[in-house]
Motif scaffolding. Structure first.
Motif, mmCIF file in Angstrom:
data_model
loop_
_atom_site.group_PDB
_atom_site.id
_atom_site.type_symbol
_atom_site.label_atom_id
_atom_site.label_comp_id
_atom_site.label_asym_id
_atom_site.label_seq_id
_atom_site.Cartn_x
_atom_site.Cartn_y
_atom_site.Cartn_z
ATOM 1 N N GLN A 1 3.114 6.569 -1.574
ATOM 2 C CA GLN A 1 1.965 7.284 -1.039
ATOM 3 C C GLN A 1 2.021 7.308 0.483
ATOM 4 O OE1 GLN A 1 -0.394 9.094 -2.343
ATOM 5 N NE2 GLN A 1 -1.647 9.372 -0.517
ATOM 6 N N LYS A 2 1.996 8.515 1.059
ATOM 7 C CA LYS A 2 1.918 8.662 2.511
ATOM 8 C C LYS A 2 0.462 8.851 2.923
ATOM 9 C CE LYS A 2 6.420 10.976 3.048
ATOM 10 N NZ LYS A 2 7.070 12.257 3.407
ATOM 11 N N GLY A 3 0.196 8.716 4.209
ATOM 12 C CA GLY A 3 -1.149 8.941 4.719
ATOM 13 C C GLY A 3 -1.310 10.359 5.241
ATOM 14 N N ASN B 1 -3.554 11.057 7.919
ATOM 15 C CA ASN B 1 -3.892 11.005 9.343
ATOM 16 C C ASN B 1 -3.320 9.701 9.914
ATOM 17 O OD1 ASN B 1 -5.691 8.903 8.635
ATOM 18 N ND2 ASN B 1 -7.402 10.322 8.439
ATOM 19 N N LYS C 1 -4.548 6.837 10.924
ATOM 20 C CA LYS C 1 -5.036 5.579 10.340
ATOM 21 C C LYS C 1 -4.459 5.338 8.949
ATOM 22 C CE LYS C 1 -9.320 2.993 9.551
ATOM 23 N NZ LYS C 1 -10.796 3.035 9.629
ATOM 24 N N THR C 2 -4.489 6.349 8.093
ATOM 25 C CA THR C 2 -3.994 6.159 6.717
ATOM 26 C C THR C 2 -2.466 6.088 6.675
ATOM 27 O OG1 THR C 2 -4.093 8.558 6.308
ATOM 28 C CG2 THR C 2 -5.996 7.239 5.617
ATOM 29 N N ARG C 3 -1.796 6.737 7.630
ATOM 30 C CA ARG C 3 -0.336 6.629 7.683
ATOM 31 C C ARG C 3 0.085 5.198 8.003
ATOM 32 N NH1 ARG C 3 -0.287 12.197 10.842
ATOM 33 N NH2 ARG C 3 -0.257 13.582 9.024
ATOM 34 N N GLN C 4 -0.634 4.576 8.915
ATOM 35 C CA GLN C 4 -0.345 3.174 9.228
ATOM 36 C C GLN C 4 -0.678 2.283 8.030
ATOM 37 O OE1 GLN C 4 -2.720 2.768 12.814
ATOM 38 N NE2 GLN C 4 -0.908 2.956 14.118
ATOM 39 N N TYR C 5 -1.792 2.567 7.383
ATOM 40 C CA TYR C 5 -2.221 1.790 6.209
ATOM 41 C C TYR C 5 -1.181 1.885 5.095
ATOM 42 C CZ TYR C 5 -5.169 0.409 2.238
ATOM 43 O OH TYR C 5 -5.671 -0.202 1.110
ATOM 44 N N ARG C 6 -0.606 3.077 4.918
ATOM 45 C CA ARG C 6 0.394 3.303 3.863
ATOM 46 C C ARG C 6 1.832 3.069 4.350
ATOM 47 N NH1 ARG C 6 -2.218 3.287 -1.041
ATOM 48 N NH2 ARG C 6 -4.115 4.520 -0.910
ATOM 49 N N LYS D 1 0.812 -1.223 0.000
ATOM 50 C CA LYS D 1 0.000 0.000 0.000
ATOM 51 C C LYS D 1 0.844 1.271 0.000
ATOM 52 C CE LYS D 1 -3.615 -2.622 0.328
ATOM 53 N NZ LYS D 1 -4.400 -2.938 -0.880
#
Length: 317
Positions: free
Chosen positions: A115-117, A119, A121-126, A95
């Motif tokens: 791709q960075k996140g 916030n 949640k999305t930072r962890q996801y990415r 991701k």
């Protein structure tokens, strides 16, 4: 809007201007001249601050939380024409590395980038924009697909580095990056590389070999981050500003050393202050550089790319 430490004088003037405008709206007092004076001072302060940025301040600008990321650029450039492609056909879909086909005007491109996140949640996801080996192998798979169909490649670099975890090393992080560098030198289609944020270490180089390498004005490109350099040389992060100066990692430094081809100017205050202007500048840069490359034969493209990198670091007395 978030302000960095050195931008606090701008914040103070911005707050004064907003208060002045509110007073004008809520009372019968004419504050037009006062507002104009504050606006003039605000513009002068911005110009003074941003024309004298230090290397460390540019590093801070490249990490600004409101700065546009890879998918922001792709969506702005391609609109609904972007088709994201997934997976390395070996382990899984990373991701932190995204890629796919998109059009600018009538021309198709293969877009690839970290791709960075935006916030927690999305930072962890990415994974904070740090790719695993499968991310680099996905990128290589997409480049090879682009080569097969004669589609130019555009890579957008924004990473603090490749993921340094144990699992990444077990799956061959070093080999994946080295393989990408090798394969990109001999890819038979135009490659345009743009540093849009952080360009750190092998994580950036894994998708950073191009016929044309461009940097946005307030970005950096180096073998190591200032903090890591400081911690190695001085056993402390306190010397990160000194390390940033010594590393010569800013876009003007890179251009002067002939390690990049072009600097894409940002709006006053950084890419995040006027996204539309930034996206347009990147779009124009891609189209201009593709025009310069599109008529070259596959052999000439490879030769031009090889010569470009062979000349780096060579000085004639």
């Amino acid at each position: 809007m978030e302000y960095l430490d050195f931008e606090l004088p701008i914040k103070e003037l911005q707050d004064q201007l907003e208060k002045c405008q509110i007073i004008g709206e809520e009372s019968e007092v004419d504050v037009t001249q006062t507002c104009k004076k504050i606006e003039k001072k605000l513009l002068e302060t911005k110009k003074d601050i941003y024309k004298n940025l230090t290397a460390w301040q540019r590093v801070q600008m490249s990490r600004h939380p409101e700065r546009p990321y890879t998918l922001d650029y792709i969506k702005a450039l391609c609109g609904d024409s972007f088709l994201e492609l997934h997976g390395d056909r070996n382990v899984k879909d990373d991701k932190a590395m995204i890629g796919g086909l998109g059009k600018i005007g009538d021309q198709s491109y293969m877009f690839i980038g970290q791709q960075k996140g935006f916030n927690t949640k999305t930072r962890q996801y990415r994974n904070f924009g740090m790719s695993n080996p499968e991310g680099y192998r996905k990128a290589l798979r997409l480049m090879k697909s682009a080569e097969k169909f004669g589609i130019p490649v555009v890579t957008l670099i924004d990473t603090p580095g490749a993921y340094p975890g144990l699992e990444a090393e077990e799956r061959g992080q070093g080999e994946a990056i080295a393989r990408n560098i090798l394969e990109m030198t001999r890819l038979k289609v135009p490659i345009i590389t743009i540093i849009i944020g952080e360009g750190a270490s092998g994580g950036a180089l894994g998708i950073g070999v191009g016929n044309k390498v461009l940097m946005l004005e307030n970005t950096w490109y180096s073998v190591i981050s200032p903090e890591s350099c400081s911690s190695i040389l001085w056993r402390s992060w306190e010397y990160k500003e000194q390390a940033a100066e010594a590393l010569k990692l800013t876009s003007p430094d890179m251009k002067r050393l002939k390690l990049i081809d072009e600097i894409i100017k940002e709006p006053l205050g950084g890419a995040h202050t006027d996204r539309k202007v930034t996206f347009l500048a990147v779009k124009n840069a891609i189209e201009k550089n593709y025009e310069a490359l599109k008529n070259l034969s596959p052999k000439d493209l490879v030769n031009q790319r090889m010569e470009k990198y062979l000349e780096m670091g060579v000085y004639k007395g």
